[in-house]
Design a protein around this motif. Structure first.
Motif, PDB file in Angstrom:
ATOM      1  N   ALA A 136       0.832  -1.212   0.000  1.00 55.67           N
ATOM      2  CA  ALA A 136       0.000   0.000   0.000  1.00 55.67           C
ATOM      3  C   ALA A 136       0.862   1.255   0.000  1.00 55.67           C
ATOM      4  O   ALA A 136       0.536   2.247  -0.662  1.00 55.67           O
ATOM      5  CB  ALA A 136      -0.933  -0.002   1.208  1.00 55.67           C
ATOM      6  N   LEU A 137       1.962   1.195   0.724  1.00 61.37           N
ATOM      7  CA  LEU A 137       2.851   2.351   0.790  1.00 61.37           C
ATOM      8  C   LEU A 137       3.415   2.688  -0.588  1.00 61.37           C
ATOM      9  O   LEU A 137       3.396   3.842  -1.008  1.00 61.37           O
ATOM     10  CB  LEU A 137       3.986   2.072   1.784  1.00 61.37           C
ATOM     11  CG  LEU A 137       4.963   3.208   2.050  1.00 61.37           C
ATOM     12  CD1 LEU A 137       4.264   4.362   2.745  1.00 61.37           C
ATOM     13  CD2 LEU A 137       6.114   2.711   2.904  1.00 61.37           C
ATOM     14  N   PHE A 138       3.885   1.676  -1.297  1.00 57.78           N
ATOM     15  CA  PHE A 138       4.541   1.942  -2.571  1.00 57.78           C
ATOM     16  C   PHE A 138       3.613   1.926  -3.777  1.00 57.78           C
ATOM     17  O   PHE A 138       3.918   2.553  -4.781  1.00 57.78           O
ATOM     18  CB  PHE A 138       5.705   0.958  -2.771  1.00 57.78           C
ATOM     19  CG  PHE A 138       6.843   1.272  -1.857  1.00 57.78           C
ATOM     20  CD1 PHE A 138       7.661   2.360  -2.098  1.00 57.78           C
ATOM     21  CD2 PHE A 138       7.067   0.519  -0.725  1.00 57.78           C
ATOM     22  CE1 PHE A 138       8.702   2.681  -1.247  1.00 57.78           C
ATOM     23  CE2 PHE A 138       8.109   0.819   0.138  1.00 57.78           C
ATOM     24  CZ  PHE A 138       8.923   1.905  -0.127  1.00 57.78           C
ATOM     25  N   ALA A 139       2.500   1.237  -3.699  1.00 57.93           N
ATOM     26  CA  ALA A 139       1.600   1.166  -4.852  1.00 57.93           C
ATOM     27  C   ALA A 139       0.488   2.203  -4.795  1.00 57.93           C
ATOM     28  O   ALA A 139      -0.071   2.561  -5.824  1.00 57.93           O
ATOM     29  CB  ALA A 139       0.987  -0.226  -4.952  1.00 57.93           C
ATOM     30  N   ILE A 140       0.157   2.671  -3.596  1.00 52.64           N
ATOM     31  CA  ILE A 140      -0.958   3.613  -3.463  1.00 52.64           C
ATOM     32  C   ILE A 140      -0.480   4.986  -2.981  1.00 52.64           C
ATOM     33  O   ILE A 140      -0.677   5.990  -3.655  1.00 52.64           O
ATOM     34  CB  ILE A 140      -2.041   3.051  -2.516  1.00 52.64           C
ATOM     35  CG1 ILE A 140      -2.629   1.765  -3.084  1.00 52.64           C
ATOM     36  CG2 ILE A 140      -3.136   4.087  -2.271  1.00 52.64           C
ATOM     37  CD1 ILE A 140      -3.526   1.006  -2.140  1.00 52.64           C
ATOM     38  N   TYR A 171       3.472  11.785  -4.973  1.00 52.90           N
ATOM     39  CA  TYR A 171       4.301  12.412  -5.993  1.00 52.90           C
ATOM     40  C   TYR A 171       3.556  12.774  -7.277  1.00 52.90           C
ATOM     41  O   TYR A 171       3.953  13.717  -7.957  1.00 52.90           O
ATOM     42  CB  TYR A 171       5.502  11.523  -6.309  1.00 52.90           C
ATOM     43  CG  TYR A 171       6.446  11.461  -5.143  1.00 52.90           C
ATOM     44  CD1 TYR A 171       7.191  12.572  -4.778  1.00 52.90           C
ATOM     45  CD2 TYR A 171       6.575  10.305  -4.387  1.00 52.90           C
ATOM     46  CE1 TYR A 171       8.041  12.533  -3.692  1.00 52.90           C
ATOM     47  CE2 TYR A 171       7.430  10.252  -3.300  1.00 52.90           C
ATOM     48  CZ  TYR A 171       8.163  11.375  -2.953  1.00 52.90           C
ATOM     49  OH  TYR A 171       9.007  11.342  -1.874  1.00 52.90           O
ATOM     50  N   LEU A 172       2.503  12.067  -7.607  1.00 51.46           N
ATOM     51  CA  LEU A 172       1.784  12.380  -8.836  1.00 51.46           C
ATOM     52  C   LEU A 172       0.593  13.293  -8.604  1.00 51.46           C
ATOM     53  O   LEU A 172       0.288  14.147  -9.431  1.00 51.46           O
ATOM     54  CB  LEU A 172       1.322  11.081  -9.516  1.00 51.46           C
ATOM     55  CG  LEU A 172       2.439  10.129  -9.952  1.00 51.46           C
ATOM     56  CD1 LEU A 172       1.853   8.855 -10.528  1.00 51.46           C
ATOM     57  CD2 LEU A 172       3.385  10.809 -10.929  1.00 51.46           C
ATOM     58  N   ALA A 173      -0.095  13.103  -7.474  1.00 57.08           N
ATOM     59  CA  ALA A 173      -1.269  13.918  -7.182  1.00 57.08           C
ATOM     60  C   ALA A 173      -1.006  14.958  -6.097  1.00 57.08           C
ATOM     61  O   ALA A 173      -1.902  15.706  -5.739  1.00 57.08           O
ATOM     62  CB  ALA A 173      -2.438  13.024  -6.767  1.00 57.08           C
ATOM     63  N   GLU A 174       0.221  14.972  -5.582  1.00 58.82           N
ATOM     64  CA  GLU A 174       0.618  15.902  -4.529  1.00 58.82           C
ATOM     65  C   GLU A 174      -0.272  15.829  -3.292  1.00 58.82           C
ATOM     66  O   GLU A 174      -0.620  16.834  -2.684  1.00 58.82           O
ATOM     67  CB  GLU A 174       0.694  17.331  -5.075  1.00 58.82           C
ATOM     68  CG  GLU A 174       1.738  17.477  -6.162  1.00 58.82           C
ATOM     69  CD  GLU A 174       1.826  18.877  -6.711  1.00 58.82           C
ATOM     70  OE1 GLU A 174       1.216  19.798  -6.148  1.00 58.82           O
ATOM     71  OE2 GLU A 174       2.534  19.046  -7.712  1.00 58.82           O
ATOM     72  N   LEU A 175      -0.658  14.595  -2.938  1.00 58.42           N
ATOM     73  CA  LEU A 175      -1.420  14.335  -1.720  1.00 58.42           C
ATOM     74  C   LEU A 175      -0.510  13.603  -0.740  1.00 58.42           C
ATOM     75  O   LEU A 175      -0.316  12.401  -0.842  1.00 58.42           O
ATOM     76  CB  LEU A 175      -2.661  13.490  -2.010  1.00 58.42           C
ATOM     77  CG  LEU A 175      -3.723  14.098  -2.903  1.00 58.42           C
ATOM     78  CD1 LEU A 175      -4.767  13.058  -3.270  1.00 58.42           C
ATOM     79  CD2 LEU A 175      -4.373  15.267  -2.194  1.00 58.42           C
ATOM     80  N   GLY A 176       0.041  14.333   0.210  1.00 60.62           N
ATOM     81  CA  GLY A 176       0.982  13.738   1.142  1.00 60.62           C
ATOM     82  C   GLY A 176       0.355  13.082   2.349  1.00 60.62           C
ATOM     83  O   GLY A 176       0.976  12.263   3.024  1.00 60.62           O
ATOM     84  N   GLU A 177      -0.874  13.436   2.649  1.00 59.61           N
ATOM     85  CA  GLU A 177      -1.530  12.944   3.862  1.00 59.61           C
ATOM     86  C   GLU A 177      -1.668  11.409   3.914  1.00 59.61           C
ATOM     87  O   GLU A 177      -1.347  10.814   4.937  1.00 59.61           O
ATOM     88  CB  GLU A 177      -2.904  13.606   4.008  1.00 59.61           C
ATOM     89  CG  GLU A 177      -3.457  13.556   5.407  1.00 59.61           C
ATOM     90  CD  GLU A 177      -2.732  14.465   6.375  1.00 59.61           C
ATOM     91  OE1 GLU A 177      -2.876  14.240   7.580  1.00 59.61           O
ATOM     92  OE2 GLU A 177      -2.022  15.387   5.951  1.00 59.61           O
ATOM     93  N   PRO A 178      -2.127  10.739   2.849  1.00 59.83           N
ATOM     94  CA  PRO A 178      -2.220   9.273   2.923  1.00 59.83           C
ATOM     95  C   PRO A 178      -0.861   8.613   3.173  1.00 59.83           C
ATOM     96  O   PRO A 178      -0.764   7.632   3.902  1.00 59.83           O
ATOM     97  CB  PRO A 178      -2.774   8.862   1.561  1.00 59.83           C
ATOM     98  CG  PRO A 178      -3.459  10.072   1.049  1.00 59.83           C
ATOM     99  CD  PRO A 178      -2.698  11.236   1.595  1.00 59.83           C
ATOM    100  N   ASN A 179       0.184   9.162   2.587  1.00 61.53           N
ATOM    101  CA  ASN A 179       1.521   8.604   2.765  1.00 61.53           C
ATOM    102  C   ASN A 179       1.951   8.653   4.228  1.00 61.53           C
ATOM    103  O   ASN A 179       2.595   7.735   4.725  1.00 61.53           O
ATOM    104  CB  ASN A 179       2.513   9.368   1.892  1.00 61.53           C
ATOM    105  CG  ASN A 179       3.824   8.658   1.769  1.00 61.53           C
ATOM    106  OD1 ASN A 179       3.860   7.448   1.627  1.00 61.53           O
ATOM    107  ND2 ASN A 179       4.898   9.396   1.818  1.00 61.53           N
TER     108      ASN A 179
END
Length: 91
Positions: A18-22, A28-36
């Motif tokens: 999940a960390l690397f695939a989602i 990096y592509l959608a600039e959404l850092g919160e899920p990471n």
């Protein structure tokens, strides 16, 4: 304790994927850092629990350094915890 380790191994593998695939593509592509952030915390926690349980089980069952090395290496490779569960942890 072995059953707990099996579940932890599976969850650790899922969190790794999940960390690397989602979450990384979202970061990096959608600039959404919160899920990471949250998936990273969960993965880090599961990784630590996995390693602690691997050490405890190695001592309890006297598995030896080679088997512990395999368990440790599996925590670092994608999909490897699923293989470990099937190959080493099932009765």
């Amino acid at each position: 304790m072995l059953r707990t380790f099996r579940y932890t191994a599976i969850l650790e593998g899922i969190s790794y994927l999940a960390l690397f695939a989602i979450s990384m593509p979202l970061k990096y592509l959608a600039e959404l850092g919160e899920p990471n952030k949250y998936i990273g915390y969960a993965h880090g926690f599961l990784f630590i629990v996995y390693i602690v349980l691997a050490v405890l089980l190695t001592k309890k069952y006297q598995w030896g350094l080679k088997r512990f090395g395999v368990l440790f290496l599996a925590s670092l490779l994608p999909f490897a915890t699923f293989y470990i569960d099937k190959k080493y942890l099932r009765d």
